[in-house]
Scaffold this active site. Structure first.
Site, mmCIF file in Angstrom:
data_model
loop_
_atom_site.group_PDB
_atom_site.id
_atom_site.type_symbol
_atom_site.label_atom_id
_atom_site.label_comp_id
_atom_site.label_asym_id
_atom_site.label_seq_id
_atom_site.Cartn_x
_atom_site.Cartn_y
_atom_site.Cartn_z
ATOM 1 N N LYS A 93 4.588 5.861 16.487
ATOM 2 C CA LYS A 93 4.644 4.426 16.187
ATOM 3 C C LYS A 93 5.553 3.653 17.157
ATOM 4 C CE LYS A 93 2.041 4.461 12.372
ATOM 5 N NZ LYS A 93 0.758 3.736 12.285
ATOM 6 N N GLU A 115 4.468 -4.135 8.069
ATOM 7 C CA GLU A 115 4.064 -3.327 6.925
ATOM 8 C C GLU A 115 4.372 -1.877 7.260
ATOM 9 O OE1 GLU A 115 2.183 -3.953 9.421
ATOM 10 O OE2 GLU A 115 1.093 -2.093 9.829
ATOM 11 N N SER A 382 1.135 13.520 15.504
ATOM 12 C CA SER A 382 1.594 12.127 15.533
ATOM 13 C C SER A 382 3.005 11.937 15.003
ATOM 14 C CB SER A 382 0.625 11.242 14.760
ATOM 15 O OG SER A 382 0.461 11.711 13.429
#
Ligand SMILES: Cc1ncc(COP(=O)(O)O)c(C=O)c1O
Lengths: 411, 269
Positions: A93, A115, A382
């Site tokens: 991210k 969010e 990830s």
């Protein structure tokens, strides 16, 4: 294949998907983001600053790891992990967040909102806010604040305000709704740092571009390591950002299968899943036309997944396009299979993956058995699993006197 | 294409040198069966135009009050066909009152644009307000609406630049919905000073009536807005009256009372 990689068009459409379905109050702000992003792309100083951050702050390039013992469980296929879990903050991210944070500064805005589902995007955004001296508010479904409590503490430690969202399903979808409501009211000072490849144009394109570094690095690393391209690239798909990032530079490589793994929760034959591309229909959610889990009346159906980051009834429009065009395949993976893969990677390689990423690992185990020992499979790992230890401890009974059961994986 | 009843109603208010009062309530609220009665209370209290909301699972532009009403409606099992049925009941009983449907886009998209336009027209509806459908995405809908004689009301916001206002008002019919503030629906202590400027900038681009909504909840605010707008739109305040009431009937009475106060407000410009 250039027709696949040149999308979206000027209106933000990837084939039939994408666009900009937003209230008028947000049109000016979204246009400003699009304009500023185009200017930033043309500015070598922007790329230079971002690259420095990616290298010296995030720790890129992230390594590529051969996982021999894990591969043995995947029919002997050679599995290579792209280690986004080793980035600063613990997931992919941060790639997108740093790009958008720089953009926010260029736009002269001083407040970030976001969010978050798993909390990884929230942590990354709170991190960038601290780094750039910006105010930060994170919206997180109340259910997710409970199952990802560690990340709530991290965000607050970093100085962000975390707002538990109590409406609707109290998960990621509703956190996005609440972030949009905040943005409409505070758009002068605030950038909505959207965390995945969904939302109105330009977000799907821009977020993909910021994550593209994953696939660029991985493609070169796999070539260097194995002397050829992988047979398949596997990634989990919530909104789809880590998957688009790792897929994108492989799209022109027609021989490389691109496989997205969606959360099947308790099974796609039950109502409790988040397999949007497998079970959804085209519709409009959160600013773009894409596949949506919806009922006959166009009301969004609540999704279910053990993984907060994949628990979302929509998906990025470029994935909808890649699905329809056949360039990518999307498969479901249940909670149980993902948790088993989490345990397996932990025990065979000493790497504890995020539950989201564990879906990709489970997909790779299955694919490896299908393809056999000659196959090379690139998996995007990830994120790391620290945040999930509460869920895992409950699931596997890891704590106190039940710890003994864990070796057997008793539930 | 436009809707004659809506145009005439707004023109009549203008001829009386007053603003029109436009009231909003969601279908399915407080119950699927009771919604038409709630809307009737708006009309009996003196609303010139009514908006019936199509409850949505993701009401991104609504504050807590209308979110709660939408939730109650959806949990009560309201379907798109019930929304159309409520519109039919209201228009049958009040043939001179224009009834608009206010809806997020996905339910219309899912129903089928042409089919929704046809069924709304058949139910006696005067048109739609589509707060999350930008003009750029609206061509197919506009054609379907025109074919059925439905108005399409677009929303403009304080953040809309002048060039964009012109693009929006060129495509809209019936009236222009000017959002008084940057924000979601809900009652506010102050209407805000952005509304008047937005109305003036909007008028510079169109002959359409310009009606103001978001935040208006009492007669004083209604009079304030009526001083510069062609219509005053009120929603959350009505919903709140029903939420606060001890029974549905008490809620309808409270709605009727508030509507009557607001109707006086819009006549005090
Ligand atoms: C580690 C990790 N992987 C994947 C995801 C899913 O997001 P996306 O599909 O956008 O990559 C998340 C989201 O929270 C995450 O934290």
């Amino acid at each position: 294949m250039s027709d696949v990689t040149s999308v979206p068009d000027a209106r933000g459409y990837f084939g039939a998907y994408g666009g900009r379905f937003i209230p008028e109050a947000l049109v000016a702000a979204v246009e400003q983001v699009a304009d500023e992003y185009e200017k930033a792309k043309a500015d070598p100083a922007f790329a230079a600053e971002l690259n420095t951050l990616l290298k010296d702050y995030t720790g890129r390039p992230s390594p590529l790891t051969d996982v021999h013992r894990f591969s043995a469980e995947a029919g002997g296929a050679r599995i290579l992990l792209k280690r986004e879990d080793l980035n600063h903050t613990g997931s992919h991210k941060i790639n997108n967040v740093l790009g958008q944070a720089l953009l926010t500064r260029r736009m002269g805005k001083t407040r970030l909102i976001a969010e978050t589902g798993a909390g990884q995007h929230g942590v990354a955004t709170a991190t960038a806010a601290a780094l750039f001296g910006m105010d930060c508010t994170i919206y997180m479904g109340e259910v997710d604040t409970q199952r990802q409590a560690l990340n709530v503490a991290r965000m607050r430690m970093l100085g962000a305000e975390v707002v538990p969202v109590k409406s609707g399903s109290r998960t990621l979808k509703d956190a996005i709704n609440e972030a949009f409501r905040d943005w409409v009211a505070n758009v002068d000072s605030t950038h909505y740092l959207f965390g995945t490849v969904a939302g109105p144009h330009p977000f799907p394109m821009m977020v993909r571009d910021f994550h593209r570094v994953i696939g660029q690095e991985a493609r070169a690393q796999v070539l260097d390591r194995t002397g050829k391209l992988p047979d398949a690239v596997v990634a989990c798909v919530g909104g789809g950002s880590n998957a688009m990032g790792v897929f994108y530079d492989f799209i022109p490589d027609a021989g490389v299968r691109l496989i997205g793994i969606e959360a099947a929760g308790e099974g796609v034959e039950t109502p409790k899943h988040a397999a949007t591309l497998t079970k959804g229909d085209p519709g409009v959610l959160h600013g773009s036309r894409t596949y949506v889990l919806q009922d006959e009346d166009g009301q969004t159906i609540e999704s279910h997944s053990i993984s907060a980051g994949l628990d979302y009834p929509g998906v990025g429009p470029e994935h909808a396009f890649l699905k329809d065009s056949g360039r990518a395949e999307y498969r479901p993976c249940t909670d149980a299979d993902a948790m088993e893969a989490l345990r397996l990677l932990s025990r065979t390689e000493g790497i504890i993956p995020a539950i989201e990423s564990s879906h990709a690992l489970a997909g790779a185990l299955k694919l490896g058995r299908e393809l056999g020992p000659d196959a090379v499979i690139l998996v995007n790992l990830s994120g790391r699993g620290d945040k999930d230890m509460h869920t895992a401890a409950q699931y596997f009974g890891l704590l106190d006197d039940s710890a003994a059961d864990a070796a057997g994986g008793a539930k | 294409m436009t809707n004659a009843l809506l145009d005439q109603t707004l023109a009549a208010a203008k001829a009386e040198n007053r603003a029109a009062l436009i009231g909003y309530l969601p279908a399915g609220f407080p119950t699927v069966a009771g919604a038409a009665q709630a809307v009737q209370a708006l009309i009996d209290g003196g609303a010139d135009v009514v908006e019936i909301g199509l409850p949505h699972s993701d009401p991104v532009l609504d504050g807590a009050t209308i979110q709660t009403a939408d939730d109650i409606a959806l949990r009560g099992g309201v379907r798109t066909k019930d929304v159309l049925e409520t519109i039919r009941t209201v228009t049958a009983a009040n043939p001179t009152v224009p009834v608009l449907c206010m809806t997020y886009w996905n339910p219309v998209d899912r129903y089928g644009q042409a089919r929704f336009a046809a069924d709304l027209a058949a139910a006696g509806g005067a048109g739609c307000i589509l707060p999350d459908l930008p003009v750029e995405e609206a061509d197919e809908w506009l054609a379907a609406a025109a074919e059925q004689g439905l108005a399409t009301v677009f929303v403009v916001a304080p953040s809309s630049r002048d060039e964009r206002l012109a693009v929006i008002t060129a495509k809209g019919t019936g009236f222009v919905y000017a959002a008084a503030v940057m924000g979601v629906t809900g009652t506010r202590a102050q209407v805000g000073d952005m509304a008047e400027d937005l109305v003036a900038r909007t008028r510079a681009t169109t002959e359409l009536p310009v009606c103001v909504g978001l935040g208006v909840s009492n007669a004083v605010q209604a009079a304030e807005v009526a001083a510069f707008a062609d219509g005053v739109i009120v929603g959350s305040a009505f919903v709140q009256r029903i939420l606060d009431a001890s029974s549905p009937e008490a809620g309808y009475a409270a709605v009727r009372e508030l509507t009557a106060e607001l109707a006086q407000g819009v006549r005090k410009r």
